[in-house]
Design a protein around this motif. Sequence first.
Motif, PDB file in Angstrom:
ATOM      1  N   GLY A  91       0.815  -1.228   0.000  1.00  0.00           N
ATOM      2  CA  GLY A  91       0.000   0.000   0.000  1.00  0.00           C
ATOM      3  C   GLY A  91       0.840   1.266   0.000  1.00  0.00           C
ATOM      4  N   ASP A  92       1.923   1.267   0.763  1.00  0.00           N
ATOM      5  CA  ASP A  92       2.765   2.466   0.838  1.00  0.00           C
ATOM      6  C   ASP A  92       3.495   2.713  -0.475  1.00  0.00           C
ATOM      7  N   ASP A  93       3.991   1.626  -1.073  1.00  0.00           N
ATOM      8  CA  ASP A  93       4.701   1.780  -2.350  1.00  0.00           C
ATOM      9  C   ASP A  93       3.765   2.291  -3.437  1.00  0.00           C
ATOM     10  N   ALA A  94       2.502   1.917  -3.309  1.00  0.00           N
ATOM     11  CA  ALA A  94       1.534   2.273  -4.355  1.00  0.00           C
ATOM     12  C   ALA A  94       1.097   3.720  -4.250  1.00  0.00           C
ATOM     13  N   LYS A  95       1.383   4.358  -3.112  1.00  0.00           N
ATOM     14  CA  LYS A  95       0.939   5.754  -2.928  1.00  0.00           C
ATOM     15  C   LYS A  95       1.483   6.635  -4.049  1.00  0.00           C
ATOM     16  N   GLY A  96       0.651   7.444  -4.624  1.00  0.00           N
ATOM     17  CA  GLY A  96       1.108   8.363  -5.672  1.00  0.00           C
ATOM     18  C   GLY A  96       1.038   7.743  -7.053  1.00  0.00           C
ATOM     19  N   ALA A  97       0.919   6.401  -7.118  1.00  0.00           N
ATOM     20  CA  ALA A  97       0.774   5.777  -8.436  1.00  0.00           C
ATOM     21  C   ALA A  97      -0.624   6.109  -8.949  1.00  0.00           C
ATOM     22  N   GLY A  98      -0.814   6.016 -10.278  1.00  0.00           N
ATOM     23  CA  GLY A  98      -2.066   6.445 -10.893  1.00  0.00           C
ATOM     24  C   GLY A  98      -3.272   5.660 -10.417  1.00  0.00           C
ATOM     25  N   HIS A  99      -4.450   6.271 -10.610  1.00  0.00           N
ATOM     26  CA  HIS A  99      -5.721   5.627 -10.291  1.00  0.00           C
ATOM     27  C   HIS A  99      -5.750   5.082  -8.871  1.00  0.00           C
ATOM     28  N   GLY A 100      -5.392   5.921  -7.928  1.00  0.00           N
ATOM     29  CA  GLY A 100      -5.495   5.538  -6.520  1.00  0.00           C
ATOM     30  C   GLY A 100      -4.537   4.443  -6.116  1.00  0.00           C
ATOM     31  N   GLY A 101      -3.502   4.201  -6.894  1.00  0.00           N
ATOM     32  CA  GLY A 101      -2.487   3.235  -6.483  1.00  0.00           C
ATOM     33  C   GLY A 101      -2.535   1.923  -7.249  1.00  0.00           C
ATOM     34  N   MET A 102      -3.681   1.638  -7.880  1.00  0.00           N
ATOM     35  CA  MET A 102      -3.784   0.314  -8.516  1.00  0.00           C
ATOM     36  C   MET A 102      -2.810   0.141  -9.680  1.00  0.00           C
ATOM     37  N   ASP A 103      -2.412   1.251 -10.306  1.00  0.00           N
ATOM     38  CA  ASP A 103      -1.468   1.140 -11.421  1.00  0.00           C
ATOM     39  C   ASP A 103      -0.138   0.549 -10.980  1.00  0.00           C
ATOM     40  N   PHE A 104       0.237   0.832  -9.730  1.00  0.00           N
ATOM     41  CA  PHE A 104       1.475   0.248  -9.215  1.00  0.00           C
ATOM     42  C   PHE A 104       1.391  -1.277  -9.269  1.00  0.00           C
ATOM     43  N   PHE A 105       0.261  -1.816  -8.812  1.00  0.00           N
ATOM     44  CA  PHE A 105       0.147  -3.269  -8.664  1.00  0.00           C
ATOM     45  C   PHE A 105       0.174  -3.992 -10.003  1.00  0.00           C
ATOM     46  N   VAL A 106      -0.524  -3.435 -10.971  1.00  0.00           N
ATOM     47  CA  VAL A 106      -0.606  -4.158 -12.237  1.00  0.00           C
ATOM     48  C   VAL A 106       0.771  -4.198 -12.909  1.00  0.00           C
ATOM     49  N   LEU A 107       1.482  -3.081 -12.805  1.00  0.00           N
ATOM     50  CA  LEU A 107       2.819  -3.049 -13.398  1.00  0.00           C
ATOM     51  C   LEU A 107       3.778  -3.933 -12.595  1.00  0.00           C
ATOM     52  N   HIS A 108       3.605  -3.893 -11.297  1.00  0.00           N
ATOM     53  CA  HIS A 108       4.437  -4.708 -10.408  1.00  0.00           C
ATOM     54  C   HIS A 108       4.277  -6.194 -10.748  1.00  0.00           C
ATOM     55  N   ALA A 109       3.032  -6.607 -10.986  1.00  0.00           N
ATOM     56  CA  ALA A 109       2.777  -8.017 -11.304  1.00  0.00           C
ATOM     57  C   ALA A 109       3.508  -8.405 -12.586  1.00  0.00           C
ATOM     58  N   PHE A 110       3.479  -7.485 -13.559  1.00  0.00           N
ATOM     59  CA  PHE A 110       4.155  -7.784 -14.821  1.00  0.00           C
ATOM     60  C   PHE A 110       5.669  -7.878 -14.614  1.00  0.00           C
ATOM     61  N   ILE A 111       6.225  -6.878 -13.956  1.00  0.00           N
ATOM     62  CA  ILE A 111       7.686  -6.829 -13.776  1.00  0.00           C
ATOM     63  C   ILE A 111       8.160  -8.048 -12.950  1.00  0.00           C
ATOM     64  N   GLU A 112       7.410  -8.383 -11.909  1.00  0.00           N
ATOM     65  CA  GLU A 112       7.804  -9.532 -11.089  1.00  0.00           C
ATOM     66  C   GLU A 112       7.778 -10.824 -11.909  1.00  0.00           C
ATOM     67  N   SER A 113       6.786 -10.949 -12.786  1.00  0.00           N
ATOM     68  CA  SER A 113       6.709 -12.154 -13.624  1.00  0.00           C
ATOM     69  C   SER A 113       7.921 -12.230 -14.535  1.00  0.00           C
TER      70      SER A 113
END
Lengths: 450, 199
Positions: A370-392
Amino acid sequence: MNRREFVTSTTLTAAALTILPEKSLFANYAGEKVKIAMMGVGLRGQNHLALLLKREDVDIVAICDVDSRMLDMAKAMITKSGKPMPKIFTGDNNAWKKMLQLKEIKSVLIATPWEWHKPMIIGSLEAGIKYVATEVILGITLQDHWDVVHAAEKHEAHVMMLENVCYRRDVLAVLNMVRQGVFGEILHLQGGYQHDLREVKFNDGIKPYGGGVEFNEKGFSEARWRTNHSVHRNGELYPTHGIGPVAQCININRGNKFLKLNSFATKSRGLHKYVVDKGGESHPNAKVNFRLGDIVTTTIDCANGETIILQHDTNSPRPYSLGFRVQGTNGLWMDINESVYVEGVSKPHQWDSAKEWLEKYDHPLWKKYGDDAKGAGHGGMDFFVLHAFIESVKRGIPTPLDVYDAAAWSAITPLSEQSIELGNETIDFPDFTGGQWMTRKPVFALNDDY
Amino acid sequence: MDRREIFNLLFRSSVNEPIVLEPDPVLETPAHLKTDQTIPVFKEWTALPADGTFKLELSTAYAFTVTLDLNYPAKAVNPEQILSLGIQPEKTSSIKTGINSEGYLFIDNLADSRLIPMDKLLTGIQLVLTVNPLGRGMSFTKLKIMDSAGLTIATLKTRQYTTADWVGGMTLSAPPFNLLRIQGLHEAEPHQENQTQSK
Ligand SMILES: NC(=O)c1ccc[n+]([C@@H]2O[C@H](COP(=O)([O-])OP(=O)(O)OC[C@H]3O[C@@H](n4cnc5c(N)ncnc54)[C@H](O)[C@@H]3O)[C@@H](O)[C@H]2O)c1
């Protein structure tokens, strides 16, 4: 964050570079960095760019765009970040093909207009790229969707559609509730894209948002290409934000399947009215015939007996809402009134405020990042989707949203267009998994990993 | 109190008709939707059966689907129809359905108005015939064609047949085909099925 806020914030980002990293992410990462190339650094691409620049486990090796203004904005962001300037490819619509000749590219992120997604995905796969992330919408025709699926299978590569709403905090909490059986057996789901896009579809060619009634070559950003889809097409043109989250709740492609749909469209009024109201009846765009019905309602039937209603509503004045509803034998969640009802727990026949429920069932991913996602677009969810891709990519594993998800969700568009064209005929869904949906297991957001 | 009694009270009616009690309303599942005493039928062929007839072997009192998957139907040599599925061949007036030589879906004399593009007929297509009983012995019939991507490109619907019209077997005028699949229901008791079929 709604579209206005998003567009405003990305514009400001690009101009004033305010949301760029205060702290970098994955600074201690010692493994091989993910070498990524970007196709399209328009407003959405810049949003991803900002997040990629923040990550120390990623190297942006090349970017490609045909719009010098967008490129300048992207370059300014990169310079400001202190990261090395990637190779720039531009000049014509096929410059991306030259970019793909760079041997160091290991993954590609596509954020171009919809009509470019399929050729860019397939081009990347043919160039030997094993991880392709594409912004939402896989292709235009149903055949496009098959072509992408077949190309991914042929090249044994991963194509992930960056369906960020799957990672929205409330959406993930509700998925958590579904998985823990809070709502009982799921019966019915709703979602959609209910977003007044009139100031996105028309602008003055300078600002991305309103100020004029221009589109196509006289428009800027999405007015340059998206509006044209409203001129020529009538259907559920943007299904994935609504369908992605609800598909996860009922394990579509993993034990369940969309069977058939039909779509109904209202008359088309909003876009023409907007042009006349803002630009006057004599404006040339007042003569344009917009085919897209203002509100398109699609009903989907699923193999395990659930129904889904999707609504595409982008041409009329209204506050933003994806209109989610997840309903089972024990109760339901509705995002529009932010409420939950669970039999035996809620007061009979009275809504609970969703807040406490969503906090109680906050998804482990949000708790961790949650903290890392702060400031990412669309309330933070953009962090997660990109994170999932990069981690894969880093781990060399399949992406949690795969090409079959992308195809099933995005194919709703051509199927709904066809339904409307045939007089609201019920249209079957193809099975992109070739029968594998019966045995595939859920993989999305099972823990706090990625 | 019966409606007639109220009428008589209100209007002091002198009508001396006998009072007929209306039956209590009864709600029950229509027979063709009661499927708990049925067993599923699922049959597939990849080549023509020896006698040329695909036996339906299901109860037409319940919904059933026939799916035909084939390549290059337009190359089939057939002056009247590119493709026809003939049902109930033992009767003289069998139901013919398929794609006519002009390129339209047809069911007997009924033809769709949407031309199927020739390029679709030169690749792979799927024809799906569904027959849904409506009660009182009638059926709703829908024929649809899907292109090689699985996109429905035309449909044709009719209510002109009875469930009994569909009893029998099926012949195919445009082999070779990839797959013919029949899905439906069969009454659990075989003698019941005969009763249904002879309705
Ligand atoms: N997931 C989300 O929340 C979200 C939000 C906004 C947009 N999007 C999606 O992102 C994609 C891009 O949208 P956007 O808002 O950034 O639009 P945009 O118009 O701002 O950006 C698109 C960019 O692609 C570039 N482009 C066009 N053709 C090109 C080509 N042949 N080669 C290279 N570059 C090319 C354009 O010059 C432009 O800079 C769309 O699919 C859109 O639906 C998703």
